[in-house]
Design a protein around this motif. Sequence first.
Motif, PDB file in Angstrom:
ATOM      1  N   ALA A 272       0.823  -1.379   0.010  1.00 11.08           N
ATOM      2  CA  ALA A 272      -0.367   0.125   0.246  1.00 11.08           C
ATOM      3  C   ALA A 272       0.571   1.827  -0.008  1.00 11.08           C
ATOM      4  O   ALA A 272       2.216   1.116   0.790  1.00 11.08           O
ATOM      5  N   PRO A 273       0.355   2.005  -0.886  1.00 13.19           N
ATOM      6  CA  PRO A 273       0.843   3.768  -0.706  1.00 13.19           C
ATOM      7  C   PRO A 273       0.303   4.036   1.203  1.00 13.19           C
ATOM      8  O   PRO A 273      -0.317   3.928   1.583  1.00 13.19           O
ATOM      9  N   ALA A 274       1.525   4.764   1.400  1.00 14.28           N
ATOM     10  CA  ALA A 274       1.769   5.885   2.874  1.00 14.28           C
ATOM     11  C   ALA A 274      -0.392   6.298   2.815  1.00 14.28           C
ATOM     12  O   ALA A 274      -0.577   6.719   4.102  1.00 14.28           O
ATOM     13  N   THR A 275      -0.757   7.385   2.004  1.00 18.01           N
ATOM     14  CA  THR A 275      -2.163   7.956   1.699  1.00 18.01           C
ATOM     15  C   THR A 275      -2.452   6.744   2.085  1.00 18.01           C
ATOM     16  O   THR A 275      -3.693   7.412   3.195  1.00 18.01           O
ATOM     17  N   THR A 276      -3.174   5.863   1.636  1.00 15.63           N
ATOM     18  CA  THR A 276      -3.690   4.335   2.270  1.00 15.63           C
ATOM     19  C   THR A 276      -3.544   2.997   2.463  1.00 15.63           C
ATOM     20  O   THR A 276      -4.201   2.267   2.426  1.00 15.63           O
ATOM     21  N   ARG A 277      -2.390   3.283   3.344  1.00 17.61           N
ATOM     22  CA  ARG A 277      -2.029   1.790   4.282  1.00 17.61           C
ATOM     23  C   ARG A 277      -2.421   2.230   5.294  1.00 17.61           C
ATOM     24  O   ARG A 277      -2.664   0.243   5.749  1.00 17.61           O
ATOM     25  N   GLY A 278      -3.396   1.949   6.556  1.00 24.07           N
ATOM     26  CA  GLY A 278      -3.683   2.539   7.292  1.00 24.07           C
ATOM     27  C   GLY A 278      -4.897   0.888   7.057  1.00 24.07           C
ATOM     28  O   GLY A 278      -5.518   0.248   7.498  1.00 24.07           O
ATOM     29  N   SER A 279      -6.182   1.946   5.818  1.00 28.95           N
ATOM     30  CA  SER A 279      -7.229   1.520   5.335  1.00 28.95           C
ATOM     31  C   SER A 279      -7.116   0.037   5.168  1.00 28.95           C
ATOM     32  O   SER A 279      -7.728  -0.697   5.268  1.00 28.95           O
ATOM     33  N   LEU A 280      -5.694   0.052   3.528  1.00 26.69           N
ATOM     34  CA  LEU A 280      -5.662  -1.909   2.760  1.00 26.69           C
ATOM     35  C   LEU A 280      -5.155  -2.345   4.183  1.00 26.69           C
ATOM     36  O   LEU A 280      -4.784  -3.531   4.289  1.00 26.69           O
ATOM     37  N   THR A 281      -4.524  -2.695   5.232  1.00 27.28           N
ATOM     38  CA  THR A 281      -3.546  -2.639   6.382  1.00 27.28           C
ATOM     39  C   THR A 281      -5.008  -3.855   7.217  1.00 27.28           C
ATOM     40  O   THR A 281      -4.607  -4.371   7.839  1.00 27.28           O
ATOM     41  N   SER A 282      -5.846  -2.388   7.199  1.00 25.69           N
ATOM     42  CA  SER A 282      -7.013  -2.646   8.225  1.00 25.69           C
ATOM     43  C   SER A 282      -7.862  -3.880   7.611  1.00 25.69           C
ATOM     44  O   SER A 282      -8.485  -4.682   8.477  1.00 25.69           O
ATOM     45  N   LEU A 283      -7.944  -4.854   6.470  1.00 22.18           N
ATOM     46  CA  LEU A 283      -8.284  -5.209   6.038  1.00 22.18           C
ATOM     47  C   LEU A 283      -8.072  -6.338   6.418  1.00 22.18           C
ATOM     48  O   LEU A 283      -8.849  -7.447   6.534  1.00 22.18           O
ATOM     49  N   THR A 284      -7.215  -7.252   6.913  1.00 21.19           N
ATOM     50  CA  THR A 284      -7.069  -7.848   7.586  1.00 21.19           C
ATOM     51  C   THR A 284      -8.628  -8.294   8.588  1.00 21.19           C
ATOM     52  O   THR A 284      -8.372  -9.193   9.079  1.00 21.19           O
ATOM     53  N   GLU A 285      -8.781  -7.400   9.641  1.00 12.02           N
ATOM     54  CA  GLU A 285      -9.133  -6.993  10.630  1.00 12.02           C
ATOM     55  C   GLU A 285     -10.610  -7.331  10.531  1.00 12.02           C
ATOM     56  O   GLU A 285     -11.652  -8.049  10.551  1.00 12.02           O
ATOM     57  N   VAL A 286     -10.420  -6.790   8.760  1.00 14.74           N
ATOM     58  CA  VAL A 286     -12.420  -6.961   8.450  1.00 14.74           C
ATOM     59  C   VAL A 286     -12.664  -7.926   8.198  1.00 14.74           C
ATOM     60  O   VAL A 286     -13.698  -8.723   8.373  1.00 14.74           O
ATOM     61  N   PHE A 287     -11.456  -8.789   7.121  1.00 15.04           N
ATOM     62  CA  PHE A 287     -11.788 -10.576   6.736  1.00 15.04           C
ATOM     63  C   PHE A 287     -12.130 -11.052   8.407  1.00 15.04           C
ATOM     64  O   PHE A 287     -12.266 -12.662   7.906  1.00 15.04           O
TER      65      PHE A 287
END
Length: 530
Positions: free
Chosen positions: A162-177
């Motif tokens: 992920a790029p820094a601007t969206t890294r938090g959202s994309l990394t949090s997908l782990t918890e989403v799933f």
Amino acid sequence: MKGFMNEHADKNVVPTDTQFAEEKPIPVGSLTQKVKQKRNKYALAISILASMTAVLLGYDTGVMSGAIIFIKRDLKISDVQIEVLVGTINIYSLLGSAVAGRTSDLIGRRYTIIFAAGIFFAGALLMGFATNYAFLMGGRFVAGIGVGYALMISPVYAAEIAPATTRGSLTSLTEVFINFGVLLGYLSNFAFAKLPLRFGWRLMLGIGAVPSVLLAVTVLYMPESPRWLVLQGRLADAQKVLDKVSDSPEEAQLRLADIKQAAGLPENCQGDVVPVQKRNRGQGVWKELLVHPTPTVLHCLIAALGIHLFQQASGIDAVVMYSPRIYEKAGIESDSHKLLATIAVGISKTFFILIATFLVDRLGRRVLLLTSCGGLVVSLFCLATGLTIIDRHPDEKLSWAVALCIVATLSCVAFFSIGMGPVAWVYSSEVFPLRLRAQGCSMGAAVNRFTSGVVLMTFISLYKAITIGGAFYLFTGIAILAWIFFYTLLPETQGRTLEEMQDVFGTFFRWRSTMKELKKGGKTVASNDA
């Protein structure tokens, strides 16, 4: 899916002024905005594919919470055996987490995900065909190894893509799933509960092999992590991936330069494939992490392990895994009603984790983490109070107390999912230096699973010793300690590149002073340092 990937990977990108930390306004409808949206969609798509590994843990957690009702009746096992059955998968996953970092450094992040899916597939089949308690425990052991692999590799891959601007959202997908998997497990419980006793729970567990197959197939459409490629000296391949997942060509070049610097490669190092020092392939990492850590590494280690410790020590897995028992203690006796109530828990978790995914890059990690933990403290206290009142009036039907327990349970998972759940994985995957990231994240996953295992393997015995209300008062106290830890020791990491984290960490309780100095010096820092 493959056509979608190629469509977004091969377009020319119009340069923008967008950098890592902040976005400048872009006129609506401009070509620049359209191109950037396509880039983000590509990064989002492959992050979703990687994060699907977390469905494996979520499904096992959700399905086992209801399956144990029927397993106990069919196999005639005790509460202690139930505790061991439920909790040991997390202990077993320690083995997977312990070797996942080294495995991913050797064969790559992508093939490690496939390996994790294959292990869990075998474990799910063994559990589905189990004929006795020992057979079932064998399946739990194999599935636990796969869970350990999946929990470590998913957030690492997403953070490195992920790029820094969206890294938090994309990394949090782990918890989403994870939460989506929990919901699927609850639905499976309800769907198969009416089958004959000997078949119902086996089908609940065995059908967990299906997500593993789907996961292994979808991984074939994913690129390798650019940071792992650089560690192998494959600069041209890393550049191609960064061109696809970055917001602009300039950002792709900056990210490659930062990764090369973190990997110990000279700035002027060019070529499609270059030699890399052996140390960058994993040697000496454990010594640098545990034996002779620098202040920066030690601060990162304490923050990453601490956030995982408190995430699970606050008792959230007891709420999720033993929710049918909690509802039984609250006065709900019908199996169908208990399973329906647990579905409400799954829906609450999934809904609020989606909210957190949209907010984590807007509000920052600390705001969500502190709000989440504070809300969890209040919710656990209300749940403990409601259960205590019901325990003290066993002959009375206190509808208001039952309602309080149900609402407090839903509130617990809601507050947890909006911050502590996703932020733990985001935070621990982004704070470590590149050379230590895989092993550091595997340690975080190991602490997470060990703590969860201890909670699940002792919960029934604990509430029999100090009452179920007393158990949740204990979790309330731990959640208060967690809030203090988060407030005092965890800096904000929003908007910083993975390679910039070393500027923030290393001063421990004085990190706020460091942030102010970085601002004065002109370095990019996040504004949410509450």
